[in-house]
Design an enzyme around this catalytic site. Structure first.
Site, PDB file in Angstrom:
ATOM      1  N   LYS A 107     117.431  12.380 -44.603  1.00  0.00           N
ATOM      2  CA  LYS A 107     116.093  11.810 -44.851  1.00  0.00           C
ATOM      3  C   LYS A 107     116.277  10.382 -45.411  1.00  0.00           C
ATOM      4  CE  LYS A 107     114.378  16.460 -45.195  1.00  0.00           C
ATOM      5  NZ  LYS A 107     113.435  17.426 -45.743  1.00  0.00           N
TER       6      LYS A 107
ATOM      7  N   ASN B 118     120.367  16.425 -42.429  1.00  0.00           N
ATOM      8  CA  ASN B 118     119.309  15.408 -42.360  1.00  0.00           C
ATOM      9  C   ASN B 118     119.188  14.778 -43.744  1.00  0.00           C
ATOM     10  OD1 ASN B 118     116.987  13.910 -42.138  1.00  0.00           O
ATOM     11  ND2 ASN B 118     115.604  15.666 -41.834  1.00  0.00           N
TER      12      ASN B 118
ATOM     13  N   SER C  41     115.378  24.769 -47.045  1.00  0.00           N
ATOM     14  CA  SER C  41     116.058  25.263 -48.250  1.00  0.00           C
ATOM     15  C   SER C  41     117.315  26.075 -47.954  1.00  0.00           C
ATOM     16  CB  SER C  41     115.082  26.063 -49.126  1.00  0.00           C
ATOM     17  OG  SER C  41     114.029  25.223 -49.584  1.00  0.00           O
TER      18      SER C  41
ATOM     19  N   GLU D 102     111.775  24.977 -38.538  1.00  0.00           N
ATOM     20  CA  GLU D 102     111.684  24.612 -39.957  1.00  0.00           C
ATOM     21  C   GLU D 102     110.279  24.949 -40.472  1.00  0.00           C
ATOM     22  OE1 GLU D 102     114.862  21.418 -40.994  1.00  0.00           O
ATOM     23  OE2 GLU D 102     112.980  20.440 -40.529  1.00  0.00           O
TER      24      GLU D 102
ATOM     25  N   GLY E  51     112.303  21.816 -48.754  1.00  0.00           N
ATOM     26  CA  GLY E  51     112.383  21.141 -50.046  1.00  0.00           C
ATOM     27  C   GLY E  51     111.734  21.928 -51.178  1.00  0.00           C
TER      28      GLY E  51
ATOM     29  N   HIS F 199     110.175  16.005 -36.710  1.00  0.00           N
ATOM     30  CA  HIS F 199     110.285  16.603 -38.048  1.00  0.00           C
ATOM     31  C   HIS F 199     108.888  16.695 -38.654  1.00  0.00           C
ATOM     32  CE1 HIS F 199     111.331  17.347 -42.192  1.00  0.00           C
ATOM     33  NE2 HIS F 199     112.537  17.695 -41.770  1.00  0.00           N
TER      34      HIS F 199
ATOM     35  N   GLU G 189     107.828  16.221 -41.506  1.00  0.00           N
ATOM     36  CA  GLU G 189     107.450  15.099 -42.379  1.00  0.00           C
ATOM     37  C   GLU G 189     106.866  13.960 -41.561  1.00  0.00           C
ATOM     38  OE1 GLU G 189     111.190  14.727 -44.450  1.00  0.00           O
ATOM     39  OE2 GLU G 189     110.800  16.636 -45.448  1.00  0.00           O
TER      40      GLU G 189
END
Ligand code: 13P
Length: 246
Positions: free
Chosen positions: A14, A12, A208, A163, A169, A91, A93
Site C-alpha cells: 500500500k 501489498n 488480516s 478480500e 486491516g 483493490h 481501497e
C-alpha cells in the site's frame, strides 16, 4: 480434479515502505528457500530500486489507458519497463476511494494481460453484504464484469484475490471455512463460464493474514495463497507467511 496451481504469496505494501525496506526485502528473501511464488507490490516509484532480487514485482494500480494526457497515471508498458510482472487491480481501497467500477477494473485487467502483466484482480464484499447473506451474488457481479470483457484465454492469465472488506486491516480475518466457501464459489462460477476455467486460476485470500493464521487459511483446498497487507511490511512476518504456503 487435478490441477497444478503453485501457491503464491503477494505482499501489498500500500502507501508504505521506503528505500530501506526495499533493501531489506531484496537481501533477506534471497537467503530463504521458498517454494511458493512470491510477489512484492511496493509503491510504483520503488519498483526500479529493487536490484538483484529473486521474487517477482507487482504494481498496485495501473491506468486503463495506453498513454497520453493523463496526469499522474502510469501505463502497463511503463510498469513493465521498471520491472513489474504483476499488477493489483480493483483493490477495495481504490474501488471505494477512487470510485473504481467493476467495469473499469475489468478494463485494467484486460489491458494488463494484453500488455504482458499478470493482473491480480481483487473482489470482496463489505460487511453489510456479509450480514445480509448476499455474498455470492455480490461476488458474482464483480466477476461478471471481468468475464464479459476478457476472453477465456485472457481470464486464464489472471490471479483473483478474495478480500472481504470487513477483514482488511481490521485484525478480523475470515475463518478458513468462510474463505473456502467463497473461493469454491469463485471457482464454480469461473467453471460455469468456461469449462474448467476455474481449475487453473490461482485464488488468493486477503484480509488480516498473519504468520499465525496463514497455515490454516492456505490449507483450504481452494485457497492458493494470500495477498498480504500489514504483515508484508515486516520481512520476518512475510517470510513466515510464505513458509505457510509451501
Ligand atoms: P491486511 O493484510 O493489512 O488486512 O490487508 C489486506 C489487503 O488489503 C491486501 O491487499
Amino acid at each position: 480434479m487435478e490441477h497444478n496451481r503453485v501457491p503464491m504469496v503477494a505482499g501489498n505494501w500500500k502507501m508504505n515502505g521506503d528505500q530501506d525496506l526495499v533493501n531489506q526485502f531484496s537481501k533477506e528473501l534471497k537467503t530463504q528457500a521458498l517454494s511458493c511464488a512470491v510477489v512484492i507490490c511496493p509503491p510504483s516509484v520503488y519498483l526500479p530500486l529493487f536490484s538483484d532480487h529473486d521474487f517477482s514485482l507487482g504494481a498496485q494500480n495501473v491506468s486503463h489507458l495506453q498513454n497520453g494526457a493523463h496526469t499522474g497515471e502510469l501505463s502497463v508498458s511503463m510498469l513493465k519497463e521498471v520491472g513489474a510482472d504483476y499488477v493489483i487491480v480493483g483493490h477495495s481501497e481504490r474501488r471505494e476511494s477512487q470510485q473504481e467500477s467493476s467495469k473499469l477494473v475489468a478494463q485494467k485487467a484486460k489491458n494488463a494481460v494484453e500488455g504482458g502483466l499478470t493482473p491480480i484482480v481483487c473482489v470482496g464484499e463489505p460487511l453489510n453484504i456479509r450480514e445480509q447473506e448476499t455474498v455470492e451474488p455480490y461476488i458474482a457481479e464483480q466477476l461478471k464484469a471481468l468475464t464479459e470483457l476478457l476472453s477465456v484465454d485472457a481470464m486464464k492469465q489472471c490471479v483473483i484475490a478474495y478480500e472481504p472488506i470487513w477483514a482488511i486491516g481490521t485484525g478480523k480475518t475470515a475463518t478458513p471455512q468462510q474463505a473456502q466457501e467463497v473461493h469454491a464459489f469463485i471457482r464454480r462460477t469461473l467453471n460455469a463460464h468456461a469449462e474448467e476455467l476455474g481449475e487453473g486460476i490461482r485464488l488468493l485470500y486477503g484480509g488480516s493474514v498473519k504468520a499465525d493464521n496463514a497455515k490454516q487459511l492456505f490449507s483450504q483446498p481452494d485457497v492458493d495463497g494470500g495477498l498480504i497487507g500489514g504483515a508484508s511490511l515486516k520481512v520476518e512476518d512475510f517470510i513466515a507467511i510464505c513458509r505457510a504456503a509451501n
